[in-house]
Design a protein around this motif. Structure first.
Motif, mmCIF file in Angstrom:
data_model
loop_
_atom_site.group_PDB
_atom_site.id
_atom_site.type_symbol
_atom_site.label_atom_id
_atom_site.label_comp_id
_atom_site.label_asym_id
_atom_site.label_seq_id
_atom_site.Cartn_x
_atom_site.Cartn_y
_atom_site.Cartn_z
ATOM 1 N N VAL A 121 0.845 -1.200 0.000
ATOM 2 C CA VAL A 121 0.000 0.000 0.000
ATOM 3 C C VAL A 121 0.882 1.253 0.000
ATOM 4 N N VAL A 124 4.237 3.198 -3.473
ATOM 5 C CA VAL A 124 4.514 4.412 -4.244
ATOM 6 C C VAL A 124 5.399 5.359 -3.423
ATOM 7 N N GLY A 125 5.075 5.517 -2.133
ATOM 8 C CA GLY A 125 5.876 6.381 -1.273
ATOM 9 C C GLY A 125 7.224 5.755 -0.944
ATOM 10 N N ARG A 128 9.905 6.160 -3.530
ATOM 11 C CA ARG A 128 10.553 7.477 -3.456
ATOM 12 C C ARG A 128 11.647 7.490 -2.398
ATOM 13 N N ALA B 277 0.835 1.832 -10.960
ATOM 14 C CA ALA B 277 2.088 2.483 -10.599
ATOM 15 C C ALA B 277 3.243 2.044 -11.476
ATOM 16 N N MET B 283 1.586 7.090 -11.407
ATOM 17 C CA MET B 283 1.919 7.124 -9.988
ATOM 18 C C MET B 283 0.877 7.882 -9.168
ATOM 19 N N ALA B 286 -2.166 5.769 -8.778
ATOM 20 C CA ALA B 286 -1.840 4.648 -7.888
ATOM 21 C C ALA B 286 -1.816 5.122 -6.443
ATOM 22 N N ALA B 287 -1.246 6.313 -6.208
ATOM 23 C CA ALA B 287 -1.198 6.853 -4.853
ATOM 24 C C ALA B 287 -2.613 7.081 -4.324
#
Lengths: 277, 313
Positions: A121, A124-125, A128, B277, B283, B286-287
């Motif tokens: 979940v 995506v973060g 980064r 994503a 992205m 997806a976020a």
């Protein structure tokens, strides 16, 4: 359970052995398929047991993919994750089980909330953060992520274990002039060994089997772990089942041995984790 | 013990002119916050920062190359929620989670009760129960994909060998068959953990309770509903909450067996967001899907835990 009759006993046995068959069936299929040649795997009509038993798959997998590199990476990742998890979780669990301080409840809620996130979940973060840290395509990035996502579980399990160790033992050591740190190392940790072993193996296995994060951040063979490495056998049109399963067996056997080793702690470990402070 | 709170000791310290203890090196070294620091730092870097980053990304415009640009408000959420696929995927996720958690809890209850009895070969059953837990989900999923293969799969082979089918069945071609089969795989891998958690609860129940109940004339079902079930409520709650989180977040089974095909019909939110994503490079969207998933899980946990806690009072 009060006084089971003969029929009840018979039914229990029947259910138990049926369960064993259901649970092991897929893994038996894996084993027999790993012992077939490619032509037999793709033969019509199919066979269940190999017509010709062969161990050649177990020899060939070492050359068709860089298997030893994958295994070494997986060992490094699992060991690194376990050590980092323990380094962070043991002190935290110890003070949570022993001390009262401002923010204790807040901290416990924080741990609980992180349990709700899975790496996917947050992927995506997470992607980064790994980029910023310069850990893309590095097994140390995986170590960091695995250790963070096993924190909640490790703290939960260890806090339960530490709570079962009588405080009087520590107090006696303090009175004898033992410092608090020394007491932890010499008295508490040895007594918590079963809890620590359980935690170690759980974390080790979780890291050993981790897939999604590795699939996302690892791009080169040099740092690829086993779980992602075996994906190489899924071709676009066909799957090298015999290699896939031979490799899977090699990857799985150490884990099963580890798990069987803690089997007797498993139930008590989970109970201890549920003890409220 | 606080010296100030005991008058006699207070007087004694005054008389002897003992100064209150200063913070020593040992006090600093053993301060609770210091001991929490390593785990806090770890969780800060790997959980907290990604969460913040995720939220910001979900409200931003992100280029195809993954560079985050200006904040655009709810644009990504609007884009996601305007697609019918998203609702189909939500529905799949709901079915997937409820079915896997529900069935595996019921089956595990039976398995735990079974394992709580003494019989010959109990150790073997417990060992067998560990196997699906220890083996990587990727591997277990791959085996099931092979078992369900149309031409060479073990299931079609066995069924035709025993003359149960005349023609091979395409198990994984249509979602109406493949999705329930993946739910079965989900149940299969969830059984061990759930059974062991429930078993740990069962082992705390004293046999005296059952003896007393049977003297009072309670039959097996009554003993189960009035003794066993209430006493294992805590481990049952733990396993339902944890399983819901794990199963909702499950990725490898669907990724390995159907990869969400045909056209997203067997995707759950998790595989869908992964595709958004890392396959279509959206992205931002997806976020947004991640944030929605997280809020759904949070809502579930709060509701479930508060219901359970309220009943306890």
């Amino acid at each position: 359970m009060v006084h089971p009759s003969r029929i009840q006993k018979g039914l229990t046995l029947l259910a138990a052995y049926f369960l064993v068959v259901v649970l092991l069936f897929p893994y038996v299929v894996m084993l027999v398929t790993a012992l077939k040649s490619r032509s037999e795997v793709y033969s019509i009509p199919p066979t269940f047991f190999p017509r010709e038993w062969t161990v050649s798959n177990f020899l060939e997998i070492w050359t068709v993919i860089p298997l030893s590199t994958y295994i070494w990476n997986t060992i490094l990742i699992a060991t690194g994750s376990t050590l980092l998890t323990l380094f962070c979780a043991i002190p935290a669990a110890y003070v949570l089980s022993r001390r009262q301080f401002v923010g204790k409840r807040a901290y416990m809620y924080l741990v609980l909330i992180t349990q709700m996130f899975s790496p996917i979940v947050l992927l995506v973060g997470l992607f980064r953060v790994i980029q910023w840290l310069g850990l893309m395509d590095s097994i140390w990035g995986l170590v960091l992520v695995n250790a963070a996502f096993t924190q909640a579980f490790a703290i939960w399990l260890l806090t339960g274990y530490f709570s079962t160790i009588p405080r009087e033992l520590e107090q006696a050591a303090w009175i004898d002039g033992c410092s608090k740190l020394k007491t932890l190392v010499k008295i508490v940790l040895p007594l918590a060994t079963p809890g620590i072993i359980t935690t170690v193996i759980f974390v080790f296995i979780m890291a050993w089997n981790e897939f999604v994060v590795a699939l996302t951040i690892i791009s080169s063979d040099v740092s690829r772990p086993l779980t992602v490495g075996i994906y190489a056998f899924f071709g676009k049109y066909d799957v090298q089942w015999q290699y896939l399963f031979a490799t899977s067996l090699v990857a799985t056997i150490p884990v099963i041995i580890l798990f069987l080793a803690i089997e007797k702690y498993l139930v008590s470990g989970l109970t201890a984790g549920g003890v409220k402070d | 013990m606080e010296i100030d709170k005991v008058p006699a000791l207070k007087k004694l310290t005054r008389d002897l002119k003992i100064k209150p203890r200063k913070m020593t090196w040992e006090d600093i070294v053993t301060h609770p916050y210091l001991w929490l620091l390593p785990s806090l730092i770890l969780m800060f870097i790997v959980t907290f920062i990604p969460i913040v980053e995720l939220f910001i990304t979900s409200f931003s415009r992100v280029s195809l190359a993954g560079v985050r640009h200006e904040i655009t408000g709810f644009e990504n959420y609007v884009a996601v929620s305007s697609k019918p696929t998203f609702y189909m995927v939500l529905k799949n996720t709901l079915i997937w989670t409820v079915a896997v958690v529900g069935f595996s809890t019921i089956l595990s209850l039976g398995i735990a009760i079974l394992l709580n009895q003494k019989f010959i070969g109990r150790r073997l059953v417990r060992a067998a129960l560990i196997v699906p837990w220890a083996v990587s989900l990727i591997i277990t999923s791959a085996i099931w994909k092979w078992i369900l293969d149309y031409n060479y799969g073990t299931l079609n082979y066995l069924l035709s060998k025993f003359n149960l089918i005349n023609e091979n069945i395409y198990w994984l071609a249509s979602p109406s068959l493949s999705f329930p089969l993946m739910i079965w795989v989900g149940i299969f891998v969830t059984l061990p953990f759930t059974s062991f958690v429930i078993l740990s609860g069962l082992q705390t129940i004293s046999n005296d309770l059952y003896e007393a109940a049977s003297i009072d004339g309670a039959d097996g079902w009554k003993r189960f509903f009035f003794i066993t079930l209430p006493l294992i409520k805590q481990p049952l709650t733990v396993s339902v909450v944890l399983n819901t989180i794990y199963v909702f977040n499950s990725f490898p089974i669907i990724w390995t067996i159907t990869q969400g095909d045909p056209v997203n019909q067997t995707d759950t939110v998790i595989t869908y967001l992964y595709k958004l994503a890392f396959q279509t490079n959206k992205m931002g969207e997806a976020a947004a899907v991640s944030v929605i998933s997280f809020l759904l899980l949070l809502a579930f946990t709060i509701v479930y835990v508060s219901i359970v806690l309220r009943r306890e009072r």
